[in-house]
Write a protein that holds these residues in place. Structure first.
Motif, short mmCIF file in Angstrom:
data_model
loop_
_atom_site.label_atom_id
_atom_site.label_comp_id
_atom_site.label_asym_id
_atom_site.label_seq_id
_atom_site.Cartn_x
_atom_site.Cartn_y
_atom_site.Cartn_z
N ASP A 243 0.84 -1.19 0.00
CA ASP A 243 0.00 0.00 0.00
C ASP A 243 0.88 1.25 0.00
N TRP A 244 0.31 2.35 -0.51
CA TRP A 244 1.07 3.59 -0.57
C TRP A 244 1.50 4.07 0.82
N GLY A 245 0.69 3.81 1.82
CA GLY A 245 1.04 4.23 3.18
C GLY A 245 1.80 3.20 3.98
N SER A 246 2.23 2.12 3.36
CA SER A 246 2.92 1.04 4.07
C SER A 246 4.32 1.49 4.49
N PRO A 247 4.87 0.87 5.53
CA PRO A 247 6.23 1.22 5.98
C PRO A 247 7.28 1.02 4.87
N GLN A 248 7.07 -0.01 4.03
CA GLN A 248 8.05 -0.28 2.97
C GLN A 248 8.13 0.87 1.96
N ILE A 249 6.97 1.35 1.52
CA ILE A 249 6.95 2.42 0.51
C ILE A 249 7.45 3.72 1.12
N ILE A 250 7.01 4.03 2.34
CA ILE A 250 7.48 5.25 3.02
C ILE A 250 8.98 5.17 3.23
N GLY A 251 9.47 3.98 3.63
CA GLY A 251 10.90 3.80 3.85
C GLY A 251 11.71 4.00 2.58
N LEU A 252 11.21 3.46 1.46
CA LEU A 252 11.90 3.64 0.18
C LEU A 252 11.93 5.12 -0.23
N ALA A 253 10.81 5.82 -0.01
CA ALA A 253 10.74 7.24 -0.36
C ALA A 253 11.72 8.07 0.48
N VAL A 254 11.76 7.78 1.78
CA VAL A 254 12.68 8.50 2.67
C VAL A 254 14.12 8.18 2.30
#
Length: 687
Positions: A243-254
């Motif tokens: 999901d867009w709000g998942s820790p994995q996606i947020i982590g990759l963006a950061v």
């Protein structure tokens, strides 16, 4: 009067007149060039041959949601490796590095053909891309080692022709192999071709032992590749795998943001940065980089998913899907060639990025209106419009970047413009893939709501393997085909606003006066999915070699005669420069071997004798001391005319390599491209 530019053969200089670089040219240069072309063919073909095989590959290995990564992995690896291959080749010798690139590419190709699942195929495609980046860069650089500056434009034109051919042949060959052999032969075909290139390079190619020391920006290269990978992973996995709000996606963006900051800090301190940050202070470069990103985004995203639309939705065979793609390629090639020629002749370029991005946006909107009922004529027309838009802008973006920067940044700015298109291509394919997967899942779920499906068939199974459509009852197939059609065409609809952003940005480009030494870029810079790294010297050499041959008409001899301060016939100046080059010439043999008619040469010979600029010894003409002085002034005038083409690059602090290039070109251009030089001997006959 005929001119220097009409010839098509490369002069073979006598040993005493060869430059140091030419002493190492093998006896048959064409064999070496042929092997380099084979290497370039491999890398160029693998950018296009896979597209028509993708639907079959996905059906065989599963994982439709990862389809885009088969293309993206190759592009990212090739793009990241490009600057390293170029500088390592300078430092350790290009022949050895080129052989290593072929071996890596062939190993990757063999492993791709043996892949048993999508993750394996994606990993092996990345390995193949590492080798492909080297093939692209080093084959072009080796041409500069093999042939003199005047002839590089013509030989590099052959590489451009290879790119043009693979753009057409790639989808067709991919379809043929997939339909009549196996999709695995899309990769296996590289093995025999690469083996031939490897053997020829090992046995025939001899290069001068020329080395250039570099401070290679390994960290910068790693960081920019990591940033690009993070962005592409966010685009492709967000909303599908996670999901867009998942820790994995947020982590990759950061992580991508942090790496970007680190990259900027590293590049500020790097001795030879992979992407000099000072280029972004030039508005034209920054805008062109963003527009290049958008063009790559649209072009490769569409080229990846259109074969799926044709094969799945319209039931067209892999081979015929390649044929259906031809209108887009033809439109791209026609518009690209025409726009480059018009800009070179008129010096006006701003209309093309504006028109190109506008027509590309229109093309995407037209593609968004396709469905399972669209006719072949309608699809071909829409494909052609889309290709036309891309072609109008692609050539010109490289040209205007070259026009905006100083000589010292010419090479890195050229590769920088295509670098952003490569990143845009990787990002576009990933985004298109994510949109397609999400839309297809939603469309299939809606189509099957309240419908009893046969055993073993579900929305997920049909999304993973489109071959399952054939096992559906005839009453369900139209809804499934419509779901696929809508999912793919929605991709084009969402891409259209991105092209509109490019259209808006194009209006802010400032149309600076075009330098005389900026000419139409090579097709390799236009069609390549990864940048072709070349130095500033290489770029000016290519431009001046093209202009040097193009300007060799009667007018140039009138111009240099006036510049030197004489009232000689243009043909007389031409003849004096030939005598100066070869020591003595026989007019009849000049007419026989060269492009100038005997009657014109006889008139010129009469004038040089009347003016006491040359004397006869039997049938041959030799310069008098006065003639030597006149010929020397004509040669200097020719050199000045070449230097004038460089404009503001020819300032007080002009680099020594630029001075040497002008002198070298002047020496070569004082002879005709069509005639062959004397080989010595009493009669001083032509070889």
């Amino acid at each position: 009067m005929a001119d220097d530019a009409q010839g098509a053969t490369t002069p073979v200089l006598p040993p005493e007149r060869r430059t140091a670089g030419q002493e190492h040219v093998p006896g048959n240069v064409l064999v070496s060039i042929g092997a380099l072309l084979l290497g370039m063919l491999l890398a160029a073909l693998d950018q296009t041959i896979v597209s028509t095989a993708l639907p079959t590959i996905v059906s065989d290995l599963g994982g439709l949601e990862h389809l885009s990564w088969v293309v993206t992995a190759y592009m990212l690896a090739a793009t990241a490796a490009t600057p390293l291959w170029g500088k390592l080749g300078d430092q350790y010798g290009r022949k050895r590095l080129f052989q290593a690139a072929i071996v890596i590419f062939l190993i990757g190709s063999a492993l791709c053909g043996l892949a048993q699942n999508m993750p394996e195929l994606i990993g092996f495609r990345a390995l193949q891309g590492l080798g492909g980046g080297g093939l692209m860069v080093l084959s072009m650089a080796i041409v500069g080692d093999l042939v003199p500056p005047r002839d590089r434009g013509r030989y590099q034109g052959l590489f451009g022709a290879v790119f043009g051919a693979t753009s057409v042949l790639g989808p067709l060959l991919g379809g043929l192999f997939t339909e009549h052999l196996s999709w695995r032969w899309v990769f296996y075909i590289n093995l025999p071709v690469g083996a031939v290139a490897l053997v020829v390079i090992a046995t025939v190619l001899r290069l001068p032992p020329k080395r250039t020391r570099h401070v290679i920006d390994y960290l910068g290269t790693f960081l920019i590749a990591s940033v690009a990978t993070c962005l592409v992973l966010v685009a492709s996995l967000g909303g599908t795998t996670w999901d867009w709000g998942s820790p994995q996606i947020i982590g990759l963006a950061v992580l991508g943001a942090v790496l970007t900051v680190v990259f900027v800090m590293v590049e500020r301190r790097a001795a030879e940065p992979v992407l000099p940050l000072k280029l972004f202070r030039i508005r034209t470069f920054t805008l062109s980089a963003v527009i290049s990103f958008i063009v790559g985004f649209a072009m490769f995203g569409a080229m990846t998913f259109l074969p799926t639309f044709l094969q799945v939705v319209h039931g067209i065979s892999p081979t015929m899907s390649g044929v259906h793609m031809l209108p887009m390629v033809i439109g791209l090639l026609l518009a690209s060639t025409a726009s480059g020629q018009i800009v070179s002749r008129t010096g006006r370029w701003k209309v093309f990025p504006i028109a190109g991005t506008g027509v590309t946006a229109l093309g995407l909107l037209l593609l968004a209106h396709l469905d399972e009922h669209s006719s072949t004529t309608e699809m071909s027309g829409f494909f052609f419009v889309f290709g036309l838009g891309l072609g109008l802008v692609m050539q010109v973006l490289v040209l205007i970047v070259q026009n905006a920067v100083g000589y010292e940044d010419l090479g890195v700015a050229t590769s920088g413009a295509t670098f952003f298109r490569s990143i845009g291509a990787s990002f576009g394919v990933a985004v298109f893939g994510s949109v397609f997967s999400n839309r297809l899942a939603d469309q299939l779920t809606d189509a099957f709501r309240g419908v009893r499906l046969p055993s073993g068939v579900s929305a997920d199974s049909l999304a993973a393997d489109p071959r399952g459509i054939q096992s559906l009852p005839s009453s369900l197939r139209p809804d499934v085909l419509h779901a696929y059609a809508s999912a793919i065409t929605d991709v084009f609809l969402y891409a259209a606003p991105v092209a509109v952003v490019g259209f808006v940005l194009a209006w802010f480009l400032r149309e600076d006066r075009l330098r005389a030494s900026v000419t139409t870029p090579d097709v390799t810079e236009t069609l390549a999915s990864n940048p072709v790294e070349r130095t500033s010297y290489d770029e000016v050499c290519r431009a001046l070699s093209v202009l040097g041959s193009r300007e060799g008409r009667r007018e140039i001899y009138r111009t240099i005669t006036e510049r030197a301060g004489y009232d000689l016939r243009p043909a007389t100046s031409w003849l004096l420069l030939r005598i100066k080059r070869y020591g003595s010439v026989e007019p009849a043999v000049l007419a026989e071997r060269g492009p100038v008619p005997l009657t014109v040469i006889i008139e010129a010979a009469r004038q040089v004798e009347e003016r006491h600029l040359a004397t006869r010894a039997g049938l041959d003409l030799s310069l008098t001391p006065q003639g030597e002085e006149v010929a020397e002034r004509l040669s200097r005038a020719r050199e000045d005319s070449l230097a004038q083409l460089l404009g503001d690059w020819w300032g007080p602090d002009r680099p020594t390599d630029l001075v040497q290039l002008v002198k070298e070109l002047n020496g070569e251009l004082c002879g005709s491209e069509r005639e062959q030089p004397y080989d010595g001997g009493p009669a001083q006959r032509f070889a």
